[in-house]
Design an enzyme around this catalytic site. Structure first.
Site, PDB file in Angstrom:
ATOM      1  N   THR A 123      -8.948   3.509  37.418  1.00 52.21           N
ATOM      2  CA  THR A 123      -8.443   4.853  37.024  1.00 52.21           C
ATOM      3  C   THR A 123      -8.767   5.817  38.222  1.00 52.21           C
ATOM      4  O   THR A 123      -9.753   5.775  38.989  1.00 52.21           O
ATOM      5  CB  THR A 123      -9.256   5.369  36.012  1.00 52.21           C
ATOM      6  N   ASP A 124      -7.689   6.726  38.316  1.00 55.77           N
ATOM      7  CA  ASP A 124      -7.859   7.668  39.335  1.00 55.77           C
ATOM      8  C   ASP A 124      -9.268   8.740  39.115  1.00 55.77           C
ATOM      9  O   ASP A 124      -9.492   9.443  40.058  1.00 55.77           O
ATOM     10  CB  ASP A 124      -6.709   8.646  39.535  1.00 55.77           C
ATOM     11  N   GLU A 125      -9.808   8.537  37.950  1.00 52.00           N
ATOM     12  CA  GLU A 125     -10.929   9.558  37.577  1.00 52.00           C
ATOM     13  C   GLU A 125     -12.255   9.026  38.337  1.00 52.00           C
ATOM     14  O   GLU A 125     -13.268   9.870  38.477  1.00 52.00           O
ATOM     15  CB  GLU A 125     -11.213   9.545  36.130  1.00 52.00           C
TER      16      GLU A 125
ATOM     17  N   LYS B  24     -16.583   3.095  35.332  1.00 51.75           N
ATOM     18  CA  LYS B  24     -15.327   2.586  36.147  1.00 51.75           C
ATOM     19  C   LYS B  24     -15.532   2.387  37.589  1.00 51.75           C
ATOM     20  O   LYS B  24     -15.264   1.437  38.048  1.00 51.75           O
ATOM     21  CB  LYS B  24     -14.112   3.459  35.676  1.00 51.75           C
TER      22      LYS B  24
ATOM     23  N   TYR C 122     -17.676   8.038  31.615  1.00 50.34           N
ATOM     24  CA  TYR C 122     -16.748   7.060  31.842  1.00 50.34           C
ATOM     25  C   TYR C 122     -16.116   6.620  33.235  1.00 50.34           C
ATOM     26  O   TYR C 122     -16.205   5.277  33.483  1.00 50.34           O
ATOM     27  CB  TYR C 122     -15.415   7.479  30.981  1.00 50.34           C
TER      28      TYR C 122
END
Ligand code: NAD
Length: 316
Positions: free
Chosen positions: A127-129, A155, A151
Site C-alpha cells: 500500500t502507499d500508506e 505492511k 496497519y
C-alpha cells in the site's frame, strides 16, 4: 502454469481471480488458480461465485501463518500473488495484534515456502500508506518508509521482509504499492460501501474531522491490471507504485456519493478524527507507466457511478 492467490476471497484478490479465470490477462490465460484464504470477517466466498464452477479455480480455506497448509499449497506453484492481510486501519488502532500476526508472520511464512518451492515470481501487494503522509508532490518508489498507523507499519514490515528475501535468497519478488481502491465486492466497513449502504438505509454517515484528508482513488480493475503487468514483466527485486490519478478530499468524495443517492449534507455527521490520520497520499506512477505501459483506464465518474449502483443492487 499454477498461480497461488492469497486473500483471493477478499475485495481486490477476488477481482484478480475472477479476471484471471475469465482469461482477461493474456499472459495468464491458461493458468490454474489456487486461492488460499482464511475467510476472516472480510473474506466472502460469494466474491468468487462467478468462477466457483471453473476447473481452473480451486479454493483452499487456510491461514497464511500455518506453515503446513502454506507449504502444501505452494508446492508446484509458478507464481504467488499475495493479497491476504488485515487491511482496515481503524481495527489496527483498536488492536494491532492480528495485523502483526497475519501481515508480518503470514508474509514470512509465505516467503519461506515460496523460496523452498522455487517459484518463478512472488508479487507482494502492498500500500502507499507505507510512505506515510505527503503534503505536496508524490512519492516515487525510492521514498523512505514512514508508516503512521499500526496497519501501515505492519505492511511496511512485510515489504521489508519481501525485499530481504530477494537480497538474501534471490527470491524473484516484486512489491506493488497502490492507492485507495474502489469498486464492487468491498466489505462495507470502508468508506465508499459504508456510506452508500448507510445512505440507502436512510441513516447518517460519519465524516472524520474536517474531511480535508486527500486520497487518490484507483478502480480495482485498474489495480488488478497493474498487478498482472508486474506479475508478467516486473523486474525481480523492484517496487512499483500503482495509482488511479483521481485525488479527492473525503469531503469531495462524500459530496459525490450524496449527490448520486439524491441526499444532502444533512445526512452527514462530523465525527472525531481518526487518531494519527494521514493528511494526504499521492503516488508517482512514472515507473510502472514507463516500464510496463500501465495507465488507469476507468474514469472516476463512470467508476463511482457503477460502484454505487452495484452496492444498491447487492445489499446482501
Ligand atoms: P480485504 O480485507 O477485502 O481482503 C483480505 C482477504 O485476506 C480476506 O479474504 C481475508 O479472509 C483474507 N485473510 C486475512 N487474513 C488471512 C490469513 N491469516 N490467512 C489467509 N487469508 C487471510 O482486503 P483488500 O482490500 O482486498 O486488500 C488486499 C490487499 O491489498 C491487502 O494486502 C491490502 O493491504 C492491500 N491494499 C488494499 C487497499 C484498498 O484500498 N483496499 C489499498 C492498498 C493496499
Amino acid at each position: 502454469m499454477r498461480i497461488v492467490v492469497t486473500g483471493g476471497a477478499g475485495f481486490i484478490g477476488s477481482n484478480f481471480v475472477r479476471k484471471v479465470v475469465a482469461g482477461e490477462y493474456p499472459a495468464f490465460a491458461d493458468a490454474d488458480v489456487v486461492v488460499l484464504d482464511k475467510l476472516t470477517y472480510a473474506g466472502n466466498l460469494d466474491n468468487l461465485a462467478p468462477v466457483a464452477g471453473s476447473p481452473h479455480m480451486r479454493f483452499v480455506q487456510g491461514d497464511i501463518c500455518d506453515a503446513g497448509v502454506v507449504d502444501e499449497v505452494l508446492d508446484g506453484a509458478d507464481l504467488v500473488v499475495h493479497f491476504a492481510a488485515e487491511s482496515h486501519v481503524d481495527r489496527s488502532i483498536e488492536d494491532p495484534m492480528e495485523f502483526v500476526r497475519t501481515n508480518v508472520l503470514g508474509t514470512a511464512t509465505l516467503l519461506k515456502a515460496a523460496d523452498a518451492a522455487g517459484v518463478a515470481k512472488f508479487v507482494h501487494v502492498s500500500t502507499d500508506e507505507v510512505y506515510g503522509s505527503i503534503a505536496e508532490g508524490s512519492w516515487d518508489e525510492e521514498c523512505p518508509l514512514a508508516p503512521n498507523s499500526p496497519y501501515s507499519a505492519s505492511k511496511a514490515a512485510s515489504d521489508l521482509l519481501v525485499r530481504a528475501y530477494h537480497r538474501t535468497h534471490g527470491l524473484p519478488v516484486c512489491i506493488t504499492r497502490c492507492s485507495n481502491n474502489y469498486g464492487p465486492h468491498q466489505y462495507p466497513e470502508k468508506v465508499i460501501p459504508l456510506f452508500v449502504s448507510r445512505l440507502a438505509d436512510g441513516l447518517t454517515v460519519p465524516l472524520y474531522g474536517d474531511g480535508e484528508n486527500v486520497r487518490d482513488w484507483l478502480h480495482v480493475d485498474d489495480h488488478c491490471r497493474g498487478i498482472a503487468l508486474v506479475a508478467e514483466s516486473g523486474r525481480p527485486g523492484e517496487v512499483y507504485n500503482i495509482g488511479g490519478g483521481t485525488e479527492l478530499s473525503n469531503r469531495q468524495l462524500t459530496s459525490l456519493i450524496l449527490r448520486s443517492l439524491g441526499k444532502d449534507w444533512s445526512s452527514v455527521e462530523q465525527v472525531e478524527d481518526r487518531k494519527g490520520h494521514d493528511l494526504r497520499y499521492s503516488v508517482d506512477i512514472g515507473k510502472i507507466s514507463g516500464e510496463l505501459g500501465y495507465r488507469p483506464l476507468v474514469g472516476f465518474d463512470e467508476g463511482i457511478a457503477e460502484t454505487v449502483k452495484w452496492y444498491i443492487a447487492n445489499r446482501a
